[in-house]
Motif scaffolding. Sequence first.
Motif, short mmCIF file in Angstrom:
data_model
loop_
_atom_site.label_atom_id
_atom_site.label_comp_id
_atom_site.label_asym_id
_atom_site.label_seq_id
_atom_site.Cartn_x
_atom_site.Cartn_y
_atom_site.Cartn_z
N UNK A 42 0.83 -1.21 0.00
CA UNK A 42 0.00 0.00 0.00
C UNK A 42 0.87 1.26 0.00
N UNK A 43 1.96 1.24 0.77
CA UNK A 43 2.86 2.39 0.80
C UNK A 43 3.45 2.67 -0.57
N UNK A 44 3.75 1.61 -1.31
CA UNK A 44 4.40 1.76 -2.60
C UNK A 44 3.39 2.09 -3.70
N UNK A 45 2.27 1.38 -3.74
CA UNK A 45 1.35 1.51 -4.87
C UNK A 45 0.30 2.59 -4.65
N UNK A 46 -0.24 2.68 -3.43
CA UNK A 46 -1.30 3.66 -3.17
C UNK A 46 -0.74 5.01 -2.75
N UNK A 47 0.22 4.99 -1.83
CA UNK A 47 0.82 6.24 -1.37
C UNK A 47 1.97 6.71 -2.25
N UNK A 48 2.42 5.85 -3.16
CA UNK A 48 3.49 6.17 -4.12
C UNK A 48 4.75 6.69 -3.43
N UNK A 49 5.08 6.06 -2.31
CA UNK A 49 6.23 6.49 -1.51
C UNK A 49 7.52 6.40 -2.31
N UNK A 50 8.33 7.46 -2.22
CA UNK A 50 9.62 7.51 -2.90
C UNK A 50 10.80 7.38 -1.94
N UNK A 51 10.61 7.90 -0.71
CA UNK A 51 11.74 7.99 0.22
C UNK A 51 11.30 7.73 1.65
N UNK A 52 12.14 7.04 2.40
CA UNK A 52 11.99 6.91 3.85
C UNK A 52 13.19 7.59 4.50
N UNK A 70 10.04 -1.93 -2.11
CA UNK A 70 10.42 -1.97 -3.53
C UNK A 70 10.43 -0.58 -4.14
N UNK A 71 11.62 -0.16 -4.62
CA UNK A 71 11.76 1.11 -5.31
C UNK A 71 11.80 2.33 -4.41
N UNK A 72 11.81 2.14 -3.10
CA UNK A 72 11.80 3.26 -2.16
C UNK A 72 13.21 3.51 -1.62
N UNK A 73 13.67 4.74 -1.74
CA UNK A 73 14.99 5.13 -1.25
C UNK A 73 14.97 5.22 0.28
N UNK A 74 16.05 4.77 0.92
CA UNK A 74 16.18 4.83 2.38
C UNK A 74 17.34 5.75 2.75
N UNK A 75 17.07 6.72 3.64
CA UNK A 75 18.10 7.66 4.11
C UNK A 75 18.08 7.68 5.63
N UNK A 76 19.22 7.47 6.23
CA UNK A 76 19.34 7.53 7.69
C UNK A 76 20.01 8.83 8.11
N UNK A 77 19.33 9.61 8.95
CA UNK A 77 19.88 10.86 9.49
C UNK A 77 19.75 10.79 11.01
N UNK A 78 20.85 10.53 11.69
CA UNK A 78 20.84 10.39 13.15
C UNK A 78 20.93 11.78 13.78
N UNK A 79 19.79 12.40 14.07
CA UNK A 79 19.80 13.77 14.57
C UNK A 79 20.11 13.85 16.07
N UNK A 80 20.10 12.73 16.76
CA UNK A 80 20.39 12.77 18.20
C UNK A 80 21.71 12.09 18.55
#
Length: 251
Positions: A42-52, A70-80
């Motif tokens: 659902x996140x990929x097809x309905x919400x069309x998520x591009x990035x986490x 599938x097809x969603x970019x993952x970025x880790x930003x440790x702000x703490x």
Amino acid sequence: MDALVNFRDLGGKQTADGREVVSGKFFRSGEVVGLPNGTSEKLVTEYRLQTIVDFRGESEVKMRPDDTLNGVKYINIDISKDIDGATGSLQSMIHQDFSADAAMMTLYEQFVYNATAKNGLKSFLEISVSDDDIPLLFHCFAGKDRTGIAAALILASMDVSRDQIYEDYLVTNTLRKPANDQMLAMFKAEGYEDHQLVEIMKMLYVKKDYLARTFELMDLEFGGIKEFIRSKDGLGMPASYFETMVSLYTE
């Protein structure tokens, strides 16, 4: 989206000039771990998520890595990363003299003062105006504190009122209750004393006072939230950032 704890869309809120934040662009949640296939699809097809964007620290990510979508970019930003105690487990933090309220106030103050936190939040805002990265889901563990300040900055960038920002922030207390009840039951079964359980419960929820403390410091040190975002001693975003946010994500 019950399987994704503390999930919601930032869209639908009114801006100061009578516009509305577009839905389907920015989503916030708790950790994206162990989702059933239906939710991931659902996140990929309905919400069309591009990035986490994941605000968790290295140990949190290593222990419970986000699901791969599938097809969603993952970025880790440790702000703490450089905020003392911010990424410690609840078990390690709870001791005889521990005050959850004091710990939370310190965390929210460091969102304004800590260089690593500010650099991470700036990186997040830069991602927010990248067409290739939207729609975007951002989260930490519970989706309440690190995620809460990020959501506040996104909404403030589009001139959403503080009252609406607080309202969105406090929704966490309703959406996280089932998960929090499970965690409290686990700690109780492990033998934690009543006074410790009280402090743990405080850590699992949010209070308006916490976010208000961040806003208070932004007002005192910078003259407001948008000034904090723009100032070179704050996040150092260009003035054009606000125009871009309004242009892309309000109607």
